[in-house]
Design an enzyme around this catalytic site. Structure first.
Site, PDB file in Angstrom:
ATOM      1  N   GLU A 217      34.807  24.046  80.170  1.00 49.73           N
ATOM      2  CA  GLU A 217      33.797  24.988  79.683  1.00 49.73           C
ATOM      3  C   GLU A 217      33.004  25.570  80.847  1.00 49.73           C
ATOM      4  O   GLU A 217      32.618  26.738  80.827  1.00 49.73           O
ATOM      5  CB  GLU A 217      32.874  24.296  78.659  1.00 49.73           C
ATOM      6  CG  GLU A 217      33.587  24.091  77.335  1.00 49.73           C
ATOM      7  CD  GLU A 217      33.034  22.970  76.477  1.00 49.73           C
ATOM      8  OE1 GLU A 217      31.953  22.436  76.765  1.00 49.73           O
ATOM      9  OE2 GLU A 217      33.728  22.614  75.493  1.00 49.73           O
TER      10      GLU A 217
ATOM     11  N   ASN B  97      30.507  13.083  76.111  1.00 45.55           N
ATOM     12  CA  ASN B  97      29.908  14.315  76.631  1.00 45.55           C
ATOM     13  C   ASN B  97      29.189  15.009  75.477  1.00 45.55           C
ATOM     14  O   ASN B  97      29.833  15.598  74.610  1.00 45.55           O
ATOM     15  CB  ASN B  97      31.030  15.204  77.205  1.00 45.55           C
ATOM     16  CG  ASN B  97      30.525  16.563  77.642  1.00 45.55           C
ATOM     17  OD1 ASN B  97      29.313  16.793  77.727  1.00 45.55           O
ATOM     18  ND2 ASN B  97      31.448  17.474  77.917  1.00 45.55           N
TER      19      ASN B  97
ATOM     20  N   GLU C 169      42.154  16.815  80.427  1.00 46.24           N
ATOM     21  CA  GLU C 169      41.705  17.464  79.194  1.00 46.24           C
ATOM     22  C   GLU C 169      42.463  18.773  79.000  1.00 46.24           C
ATOM     23  O   GLU C 169      42.067  19.805  79.574  1.00 46.24           O
ATOM     24  CB  GLU C 169      40.204  17.762  79.275  1.00 46.24           C
ATOM     25  CG  GLU C 169      39.337  16.544  79.480  1.00 46.24           C
ATOM     26  CD  GLU C 169      37.939  16.770  78.940  1.00 46.24           C
ATOM     27  OE1 GLU C 169      37.562  16.047  78.017  1.00 46.24           O
ATOM     28  OE2 GLU C 169      37.250  17.685  79.412  1.00 46.24           O
TER      29      GLU C 169
ATOM     30  N   SER D 174      39.727  16.477  71.541  1.00 48.98           N
ATOM     31  CA  SER D 174      39.805  16.101  70.121  1.00 48.98           C
ATOM     32  C   SER D 174      40.243  14.656  69.913  1.00 48.98           C
ATOM     33  O   SER D 174      40.949  14.338  68.944  1.00 48.98           O
ATOM     34  CB  SER D 174      40.722  17.075  69.351  1.00 48.98           C
ATOM     35  OG  SER D 174      40.184  18.381  69.423  1.00 48.98           O
TER      36      SER D 174
ATOM     37  N   HIS E 186      34.413  20.546  84.247  1.00 47.97           N
ATOM     38  CA  HIS E 186      34.765  20.649  82.823  1.00 47.97           C
ATOM     39  C   HIS E 186      35.262  22.071  82.546  1.00 47.97           C
ATOM     40  O   HIS E 186      34.742  23.035  83.092  1.00 47.97           O
ATOM     41  CB  HIS E 186      33.546  20.319  81.956  1.00 47.97           C
ATOM     42  CG  HIS E 186      33.895  20.141  80.512  1.00 47.97           C
ATOM     43  ND1 HIS E 186      34.130  21.210  79.677  1.00 47.97           N
ATOM     44  CD2 HIS E 186      34.090  19.023  79.765  1.00 47.97           C
ATOM     45  CE1 HIS E 186      34.443  20.742  78.467  1.00 47.97           C
ATOM     46  NE2 HIS E 186      34.431  19.425  78.501  1.00 47.97           N
TER      47      HIS E 186
ATOM     48  N   LYS F   8      27.352  17.561  75.572  1.00 50.70           N
ATOM     49  CA  LYS F   8      27.240  19.021  75.770  1.00 50.70           C
ATOM     50  C   LYS F   8      25.797  19.472  75.471  1.00 50.70           C
ATOM     51  O   LYS F   8      24.866  18.729  75.748  1.00 50.70           O
ATOM     52  CB  LYS F   8      28.272  19.759  74.925  1.00 50.70           C
ATOM     53  CG  LYS F   8      29.681  19.191  75.126  1.00 50.70           C
ATOM     54  CD  LYS F   8      30.756  20.038  74.544  1.00 50.70           C
ATOM     55  CE  LYS F   8      32.084  19.313  74.679  1.00 50.70           C
ATOM     56  NZ  LYS F   8      33.219  20.136  74.347  1.00 50.70           N
TER      57      LYS F   8
ATOM     58  N   GLY G 233      37.758  20.551  71.547  1.00 55.47           N
ATOM     59  CA  GLY G 233      36.960  21.106  70.454  1.00 55.47           C
ATOM     60  C   GLY G 233      37.776  21.831  69.394  1.00 55.47           C
ATOM     61  O   GLY G 233      37.219  22.513  68.538  1.00 55.47           O
TER      62      GLY G 233
HETATM   63  C1  PEP Z   1      35.199  17.621  75.992  1.00 50.64           C
HETATM   64  O1  PEP Z   1      34.492  18.607  75.858  1.00 50.64           O
HETATM   65  O2  PEP Z   1      35.277  17.040  77.086  1.00 50.64           O
HETATM   66  C2  PEP Z   1      35.948  17.164  74.832  1.00 50.64           C
HETATM   67  C3  PEP Z   1      36.917  16.309  75.017  1.00 50.64           C
HETATM   68  O3  PEP Z   1      35.577  17.681  73.619  1.00 50.64           O
HETATM   69  P1  PEP Z   1      36.188  17.285  72.183  1.00 50.64           P
HETATM   70  O4  PEP Z   1      36.324  15.800  72.135  1.00 50.64           O
HETATM   71  O5  PEP Z   1      35.186  17.802  71.208  1.00 50.64           O
HETATM   72  O6  PEP Z   1      37.512  17.969  72.079  1.00 50.64           O
END
Ligand code: PEP
Length: 250
Positions: free
Chosen positions: A97, A9, A167, A213, A95, A11, A173
């Protein structure tokens, strides 16, 4: 046999030129033919990247979102049909976000899922608990509610097409990854809930990805867990070497 999947992703990162270069690097570095690699760039890059990957059966393209309505006077929005018309076959829905910054409610997510499936897109549906829910040990109830209120309206055939991404919001992040024990615990719980609702065949075959992460250092341990079928990767998907290393971590 569940398919192993690693989705990146991007973003709101990378200009078109930068994105095409990253896609080229990922295409040449990723040798794990049995792993499906899904690239989720910004909307503006979908067509060009779909064109680039079209001869590779181990690659696909996803949008990061789609609108919940079919068409109309919604300035700046992009519909599921438009996404499909670019050559993308997948779409990320729910997601954290977007739940947070775009106030996406279960009601909206249900409509997005329905639109995506009508446009023949495969949804990658994201669920995950907040840090408060994890600390209060109510995370499994939170996950159960997200499944029930966002996803379990789907018919068995439609549900069977979807991919789920677990997630934990506190891991996205932040550099703080769920331990493999924590992640496997929730993945097992999700699969059990799916089994109760849709039966063993569907629960055995649905891919559940871990996100939060995940990186080239921790992917191997996470992907070795019985119910983790791959990852949804944010930050580490922006570097071809890291993303490719993750795709080689099964
Ligand atoms: C995400 O935004 O779906 C995600 C997993 O981000 P990150 O790997 O940066 O934590």
């Amino acid at each position: 046999m569940r398919r192993k999947i690693v989705a990146g992703n991007w973003k709101m990162n990378k200009t078109l030129i930068q994105g095409l270069q990253l896609a080229d690097e990922i295409l040449s570095a990723s040798t794990s033919a049995e792993v499906l690699k899904i690239i989720a760039p910004p909307f503006t890059h979908l067509s060009a990247i779909a064109e680039k990957i079209k001869s590779r059966t181990d690659f696909a393209v996803a949008a990061q979102d789609c609108h919940h309505l079919q068409n109309g006077a919604y300035t700046g929005e992009v519909s599921a049909e438009m996404v499909a018309s670019t050559g993308a076959n997948y779409v990320i829905i729910g997601h954290s976000e977007r739940r947070l910054y775009a106030n996406e409610t279960n009601d909206i997510l249900i409509q997005k899922l329905n639109r995506a499936l009508s446009a023949r897109l495969i949804p990658i549906f994201c669920i995950g608990e907040s840090i408060d829910e994890r600390n209060a040990k109510t995370h499994l109830e939170a996950i159960r509610a997200q499944l029930k209120d966002g996803l379990f309206h789907l018919s068995s055939p439609d549900f069977g097409k979807t991919i789920i991404a677990y997630e934990p919001v506190w891991a996205i992040g932040t550099g703080v990854t769920a331990t493999s024990y924590q992640a496997q615990g929730v993945h097992d719980f999700i699969r059990t809930e799916i089994n109760k609702k849709y039966g063993k065949e569907i629960s055995d075959n649905i891919s559940i990805l871990y996100g939060g992460s995940c990186n080239a250092q921790n992917a191997k341990e996470l992907f070795a867990c019985a119910d983790i079928d791959g990852g949804l990767i944010g930050g580490a998907s922006l570097k071809s070497a890291d993303f490719s290393a993750i795709t080689n971590s099964f």
